[in-house]
Write a protein that holds these residues in place. Structure first.
Motif, mmCIF file in Angstrom:
data_model
loop_
_atom_site.group_PDB
_atom_site.id
_atom_site.type_symbol
_atom_site.label_atom_id
_atom_site.label_comp_id
_atom_site.label_asym_id
_atom_site.label_seq_id
_atom_site.Cartn_x
_atom_site.Cartn_y
_atom_site.Cartn_z
ATOM 1 N N GLY A 1 0.800 -1.220 0.000
ATOM 2 C CA GLY A 1 0.000 0.000 0.000
ATOM 3 C C GLY A 1 0.831 1.267 0.000
ATOM 4 O O GLY A 1 0.448 2.265 0.602
ATOM 5 N N ALA A 2 1.975 1.217 -0.660
ATOM 6 C CA ALA A 2 2.868 2.374 -0.729
ATOM 7 C C ALA A 2 3.139 2.714 -2.190
ATOM 8 O O ALA A 2 2.609 2.075 -3.092
ATOM 9 C CB ALA A 2 4.174 2.062 0.001
ATOM 10 N N THR A 3 3.977 3.702 -2.381
ATOM 11 C CA THR A 3 4.375 4.090 -3.736
ATOM 12 C C THR A 3 5.804 3.617 -3.997
ATOM 13 O O THR A 3 6.563 3.384 -3.048
ATOM 14 C CB THR A 3 4.337 5.616 -3.900
ATOM 15 O OG1 THR A 3 5.313 6.196 -3.015
ATOM 16 C CG2 THR A 3 2.958 6.183 -3.594
ATOM 17 N N PRO A 4 6.188 3.489 -5.255
ATOM 18 C CA PRO A 4 7.585 3.165 -5.546
ATOM 19 C C PRO A 4 8.546 4.193 -4.943
ATOM 20 O O PRO A 4 9.626 3.842 -4.472
ATOM 21 C CB PRO A 4 7.644 3.176 -7.073
ATOM 22 C CG PRO A 4 6.260 2.795 -7.492
ATOM 23 C CD PRO A 4 5.365 3.468 -6.475
ATOM 24 N N GLY A 5 8.131 5.449 -4.906
ATOM 25 C CA GLY A 5 8.954 6.486 -4.290
ATOM 26 C C GLY A 5 9.208 6.233 -2.821
ATOM 27 O O GLY A 5 10.291 6.510 -2.305
ATOM 28 N N PHE A 6 8.191 5.700 -2.132
ATOM 29 C CA PHE A 6 8.373 5.376 -0.714
ATOM 30 C C PHE A 6 9.404 4.263 -0.559
ATOM 31 O O PHE A 6 10.286 4.343 0.301
ATOM 32 C CB PHE A 6 7.043 4.965 -0.071
ATOM 33 C CG PHE A 6 7.206 4.559 1.363
ATOM 34 C CD1 PHE A 6 7.307 5.514 2.352
ATOM 35 C CD2 PHE A 6 7.297 3.220 1.720
ATOM 36 C CE1 PHE A 6 7.492 5.154 3.682
ATOM 37 C CE2 PHE A 6 7.476 2.841 3.040
ATOM 38 C CZ PHE A 6 7.580 3.812 4.028
ATOM 39 N N LEU A 7 9.311 3.228 -1.386
ATOM 40 C CA LEU A 7 10.296 2.145 -1.303
ATOM 41 C C LEU A 7 11.699 2.657 -1.604
ATOM 42 O O LEU A 7 12.668 2.236 -0.971
ATOM 43 C CB LEU A 7 9.932 1.002 -2.248
ATOM 44 C CG LEU A 7 8.787 0.107 -1.792
ATOM 45 C CD1 LEU A 7 8.512 -0.976 -2.829
ATOM 46 C CD2 LEU A 7 9.074 -0.519 -0.445
ATOM 47 N N ARG A 8 11.814 3.574 -2.562
ATOM 48 C CA ARG A 8 13.124 4.175 -2.838
ATOM 49 C C ARG A 8 13.630 4.933 -1.619
ATOM 50 O O ARG A 8 14.798 4.857 -1.251
ATOM 51 C CB ARG A 8 13.051 5.104 -4.046
ATOM 52 C CG ARG A 8 13.241 4.394 -5.361
ATOM 53 C CD ARG A 8 13.451 5.357 -6.520
ATOM 54 N NE ARG A 8 12.272 6.145 -6.841
ATOM 55 C CZ ARG A 8 11.246 5.700 -7.556
ATOM 56 N NH1 ARG A 8 11.241 4.472 -8.019
ATOM 57 N NH2 ARG A 8 10.222 6.485 -7.806
ATOM 58 N N ALA A 9 12.729 5.667 -0.949
ATOM 59 C CA ALA A 9 13.105 6.466 0.223
ATOM 60 C C ALA A 9 13.597 5.583 1.370
ATOM 61 O O ALA A 9 14.607 5.898 2.009
ATOM 62 C CB ALA A 9 11.942 7.332 0.686
ATOM 63 N N VAL A 10 12.903 4.468 1.631
ATOM 64 C CA VAL A 10 13.365 3.602 2.719
ATOM 65 C C VAL A 10 14.649 2.873 2.325
ATOM 66 O O VAL A 10 15.462 2.536 3.188
ATOM 67 C CB VAL A 10 12.278 2.618 3.222
ATOM 68 C CG1 VAL A 10 11.109 3.371 3.841
ATOM 69 C CG2 VAL A 10 11.802 1.682 2.152
ATOM 70 N N GLY A 11 14.847 2.680 1.026
ATOM 71 C CA GLY A 11 16.117 2.130 0.562
ATOM 72 C C GLY A 11 17.245 3.121 0.758
ATOM 73 O O GLY A 11 18.339 2.768 1.212
ATOM 74 N N GLU A 12 16.996 4.389 0.432
ATOM 75 C CA GLU A 12 18.004 5.431 0.620
ATOM 76 C C GLU A 12 18.332 5.634 2.091
ATOM 77 O O GLU A 12 19.462 5.963 2.438
ATOM 78 C CB GLU A 12 17.528 6.744 -0.002
ATOM 79 C CG GLU A 12 17.512 6.708 -1.518
ATOM 80 C CD GLU A 12 16.807 7.900 -2.137
ATOM 81 O OE1 GLU A 12 16.428 8.842 -1.406
ATOM 82 O OE2 GLU A 12 16.635 7.885 -3.376
#
Length: 93
Positions: free
Chosen positions: A9-20
């Motif tokens: 239930g998130a956006t790809p941008g959120f996954l990128r942010a938690v990766g960063e």
């Protein structure tokens, strides 16, 4: 990444942010696509819950890391005590 984001239930941008923020580090397929484990998605979903409650992403990631470390420490402590909870709350000696 889009499918993984959709699953929590998130956006790809959120996954990128938690990766960063180094909360999760997905593996890469031969084609360069990010591949997330179930554990990583569970961790990212917890971070998303905190962010949804107003916690900044960086703080949410730190909280999730600390929660995970505490869970592991409690598990190890229980193993060292014999796994049956015996002696919990009592002092030896």
């Amino acid at each position: 990444m889009g499918r993984a984001a959709e699953m929590i239930g998130a956006t790809p941008g959120f996954l990128r942010a938690v990766g960063e923020a180094r909360l999760i580090t997905p593996l890469r397929s031969e084609g360069g696509h990010r591949r997330y484990s179930r554990y990583q998605l569970r961790i990212a979903a917890r971070a998303r819950e905190l962010v949804d409650q107003g916690t900044p992403v960086e703080a949410a990631c730190r909280i999730v890391i600390l929660e995970d470390q505490l869970e592991e420490a409690l598990r190890v402590n229980e193993e060292l005590r014999g796994g049956d909870g015996a002696g919990a709350g009592t002092r030896a000696g």
